[in-house]
Design a protein around this motif. Structure first.
Motif, PDB file in Angstrom:
ATOM      1  N   GLY A   1       0.815  -1.206   0.000  1.00  0.00           N
ATOM      2  CA  GLY A   1       0.000   0.000   0.000  1.00  0.00           C
ATOM      3  C   GLY A   1       0.850   1.259   0.000  1.00  0.00           C
ATOM      4  N   SER A   2       0.215   2.373  -0.318  1.00  0.00           N
ATOM      5  CA  SER A   2       0.942   3.636  -0.421  1.00  0.00           C
ATOM      6  C   SER A   2       1.558   4.050   0.916  1.00  0.00           C
ATOM      7  CB  SER A   2       0.015   4.739  -0.936  1.00  0.00           C
ATOM      8  OG  SER A   2      -1.098   4.909  -0.069  1.00  0.00           O
ATOM      9  N   ALA A   3       1.000   3.562   2.022  1.00  0.00           N
ATOM     10  CA  ALA A   3       1.545   3.898   3.338  1.00  0.00           C
ATOM     11  C   ALA A   3       2.923   3.275   3.561  1.00  0.00           C
ATOM     12  CB  ALA A   3       0.593   3.442   4.444  1.00  0.00           C
ATOM     13  N   GLY A   4       3.306   2.324   2.712  1.00  0.00           N
ATOM     14  CA  GLY A   4       4.611   1.680   2.853  1.00  0.00           C
ATOM     15  C   GLY A   4       5.665   2.199   1.908  1.00  0.00           C
ATOM     16  N   GLN A   5       5.413   3.330   1.273  1.00  0.00           N
ATOM     17  CA  GLN A   5       6.270   3.814   0.199  1.00  0.00           C
ATOM     18  C   GLN A   5       7.693   4.117   0.634  1.00  0.00           C
ATOM     19  OE1 GLN A   5       5.043   3.944  -3.087  1.00  0.00           O
ATOM     20  NE2 GLN A   5       7.213   4.172  -3.565  1.00  0.00           N
ATOM     21  N   ARG A   6       7.935   4.328   1.926  1.00  0.00           N
ATOM     22  CA  ARG A   6       9.280   4.704   2.382  1.00  0.00           C
ATOM     23  C   ARG A   6       9.892   3.638   3.295  1.00  0.00           C
ATOM     24  NH1 ARG A   6      10.281   9.891   0.954  1.00  0.00           N
ATOM     25  NH2 ARG A   6      11.907  10.260   2.515  1.00  0.00           N
ATOM     26  N   HIS A   7       9.350   2.438   3.238  1.00  0.00           N
ATOM     27  CA  HIS A   7       9.873   1.339   4.053  1.00  0.00           C
ATOM     28  C   HIS A   7      10.178   0.131   3.170  1.00  0.00           C
ATOM     29  CE1 HIS A   7       8.166   3.632   7.396  1.00  0.00           C
ATOM     30  NE2 HIS A   7       8.863   2.865   8.227  1.00  0.00           N
ATOM     31  N   VAL A   8      10.972  -0.781   3.712  1.00  0.00           N
ATOM     32  CA  VAL A   8      11.158  -2.103   3.120  1.00  0.00           C
ATOM     33  C   VAL A   8      10.861  -3.148   4.198  1.00  0.00           C
ATOM     34  CG1 VAL A   8      12.813  -1.399   1.362  1.00  0.00           C
ATOM     35  CG2 VAL A   8      13.640  -2.120   3.629  1.00  0.00           C
ATOM     36  N   ARG A   9      10.423  -4.303   3.748  1.00  0.00           N
ATOM     37  CA  ARG A   9      10.160  -5.418   4.656  1.00  0.00           C
ATOM     38  C   ARG A   9      11.316  -6.392   4.557  1.00  0.00           C
ATOM     39  NH1 ARG A   9       5.777 -10.133   3.764  1.00  0.00           N
ATOM     40  NH2 ARG A   9       7.619 -10.918   2.669  1.00  0.00           N
ATOM     41  N   VAL A  10      11.963  -6.630   5.691  1.00  0.00           N
ATOM     42  CA  VAL A  10      13.149  -7.484   5.736  1.00  0.00           C
ATOM     43  C   VAL A  10      12.807  -8.740   6.527  1.00  0.00           C
ATOM     44  CG1 VAL A  10      15.589  -7.619   6.345  1.00  0.00           C
ATOM     45  CG2 VAL A  10      14.575  -5.394   5.749  1.00  0.00           C
ATOM     46  N   ALA A  11      12.758  -9.875   5.848  1.00  0.00           N
ATOM     47  CA  ALA A  11      12.437 -11.139   6.513  1.00  0.00           C
ATOM     48  C   ALA A  11      13.675 -11.691   7.209  1.00  0.00           C
ATOM     49  CB  ALA A  11      11.919 -12.152   5.497  1.00  0.00           C
ATOM     50  N   PHE A  12      13.458 -12.340   8.359  1.00  0.00           N
ATOM     51  CA  PHE A  12      14.601 -13.010   9.001  1.00  0.00           C
ATOM     52  C   PHE A  12      14.413 -14.525   8.990  1.00  0.00           C
ATOM     53  CE2 PHE A  12      12.059 -10.616  12.109  1.00  0.00           C
ATOM     54  CZ  PHE A  12      11.527 -11.603  12.933  1.00  0.00           C
ATOM     55  N   THR A  13      13.937 -15.029   7.839  1.00  0.00           N
ATOM     56  CA  THR A  13      13.735 -16.467   7.662  1.00  0.00           C
ATOM     57  C   THR A  13      14.888 -17.136   6.921  1.00  0.00           C
ATOM     58  OG1 THR A  13      12.433 -15.956   5.688  1.00  0.00           O
ATOM     59  CG2 THR A  13      11.218 -16.328   7.724  1.00  0.00           C
ATOM     60  N   ALA A  14      15.973 -16.424   6.706  1.00  0.00           N
ATOM     61  CA  ALA A  14      17.137 -17.041   6.056  1.00  0.00           C
ATOM     62  C   ALA A  14      17.924 -17.866   7.073  1.00  0.00           C
ATOM     63  CB  ALA A  14      18.019 -15.960   5.436  1.00  0.00           C
TER      64      ALA A  14
END
Length: 369
Positions: free
Chosen positions: A340-353
């Motif tokens: 969504g547009s509310a996430g335009q300045r963030h990234v999602r970083v998974a810690f499943t590696a």
């Protein structure tokens, strides 16, 4: 004949392909922290249950085994204090994504009906609305809905992507508001057991502090993909209002939507065992701590992230610029714009590696300072 796909949004992950190619070109290989797929072994107790149920020549039922449904009821009560439901309030599903995407269709939501979901939202909520031609509103407050009466209102706590946990008072207010108007609340609770802040634990919409021990007008969606490393098994279930569950059952029986018998037995075994969940939680906690420290050391700010399997990170710039910066270092993440547009300045970083890949990512981030 019109194409159904023409009604649907573009598959967001396709836009990440060139960044993935760039990250995979790194001399030491890619660290893929984008989709968040489990990498650790499926618990032995689950594999043993699956093997023991492998002789399954007959058709399973859409209703599911009483063993499996009761295991879900017991798990909700034991782990999250849920009361007021029984096995008739539970329906196993082939993963949670197909349930979420098809739910508006299966419940008779139609063109012109309104579906509300969070401002930061799992994209499949919008896909389900588009499939039936429903209108949508991304809103985090009831006042933003105004005088309209939605047909369906999605909650998501802990949130995907941000990891935000909604307080009990907010959940209770939403349920009360929806009941007064005859609005179905569907709470996506797939990350309930992925909590990291002891002072702010997530709570189910079926908890008596939220709904008074009455599931009327509420559905909750649960997945074993992350808490038990069962993404490949496609084990999930929906629980809540028995009248709505029974309607879903009636529709899904006609469509032949059924979880295979061996997976149902495996799911029951997973829900009955808490030890493997504690072990996996500890693995993720360590990886989360490593990545958080590395990201903050490299100038990122972490917002929310008190639960789920992701860090909601920002450098104060457009998310695609951040995705590009990390891809140059062989690290692939998901742009917040996917949600969504509310996430335009963030990234999602998974810690499943794996531990090794997480340490590699941390080292690369340290080198970028």
């Amino acid at each position: 004949m019109s194409k159904v796909s023409s009604r649907l949004p573009d598959f967001p992950w396709d836009a990440l392909v060139p960044y993935g190619e760039r990250a995979r070109a790194h001399p030491d290989g890619v660290v893929d922290l984008s989709i968040g797929t489990p990498v650790d072994p499926t618990p032995e107790v689950v594999r043993e249950a699956l093997a023991g149920a492998a002789d399954a020549p007959g058709y399973p039922t859409t209703t599911g085994l009483s063993l499996t449904r009761q295991a879900a009821v017991d798990w909700l009560g034991r782990r999250f204090g849920v009361t007021g439901i029984d096995a008739e309030c539970v329906l196993p599903t082939v993963g949670s994504k197909e349930l979420i995407g098809a739910l508006p269709l299966h419940l008779g939501v139609g063109a012109g009906d309104l579906i509300v979901y969070p401002e930061l939202a799992y994209p499949t909520y919008a896909v389900g609305a588009a499939l039936v031609g429903a209108r949508t509103l991304a809103a985090d407050s009831l006042t933003a809905i105004g005088p309209e009466k939605p047909t369906l209102l999605w909650l998501n706590s802990p949130s995907n992507p941000s990891g935000k946990v909604l307080p009990v008072a907010h959940l209770r207010k939403v349920v009360e508001w929806a009941r007064e108007r005859g609005v179905l609340v569907v709470s996506d609770e797939c990350y309930l057991e992925c909590a990291w802040d002891a002072d702010n634990p997530p709570i189910s919409a079926l908890h008596p502090d939220v709904c008074g021990g009455d599931p009327t007008g509420i559905l909750t969606v649960h997945s074993l993909s992350k808490r038990s490393n069962l993404a490949g098994y496609r084990c999930a279930f929906v629980a809540g209002d028995p009248a709505v569950v029974n309607e879903l059952l009636a529709v899904r029986k006609n469509l032949g939507l059924m979880l295979p018998y061996p997976q149902q037995v495996a799911m029951a075994a997973a829900l009955e065992d808490d030890d493997h969940v504690a072990e996996q939680h500890a693995r993720y906690a360590a990886r989360r701590a490593t990545l958080r420290a590395a990201l903050e050391g490299a100038g990122f700010t972490i917002d929310h992230s008190e639960a789920s399997l992701y860090l909601w990170a920002t450098r104060g710039e457009d998310c695609w610029a951040t995705v590009d910066w990390l891809a140059e270092r062989g690290i692939l993440v998901a742009p917040g714009a996917f949600y969504g547009s509310a996430g335009q300045r963030h990234v999602r970083v998974a810690f499943t590696a794996t531990d090794e890949r997480v340490e590699t990512a941390a080292a690369r981030l340290a080198d970028s300072r």
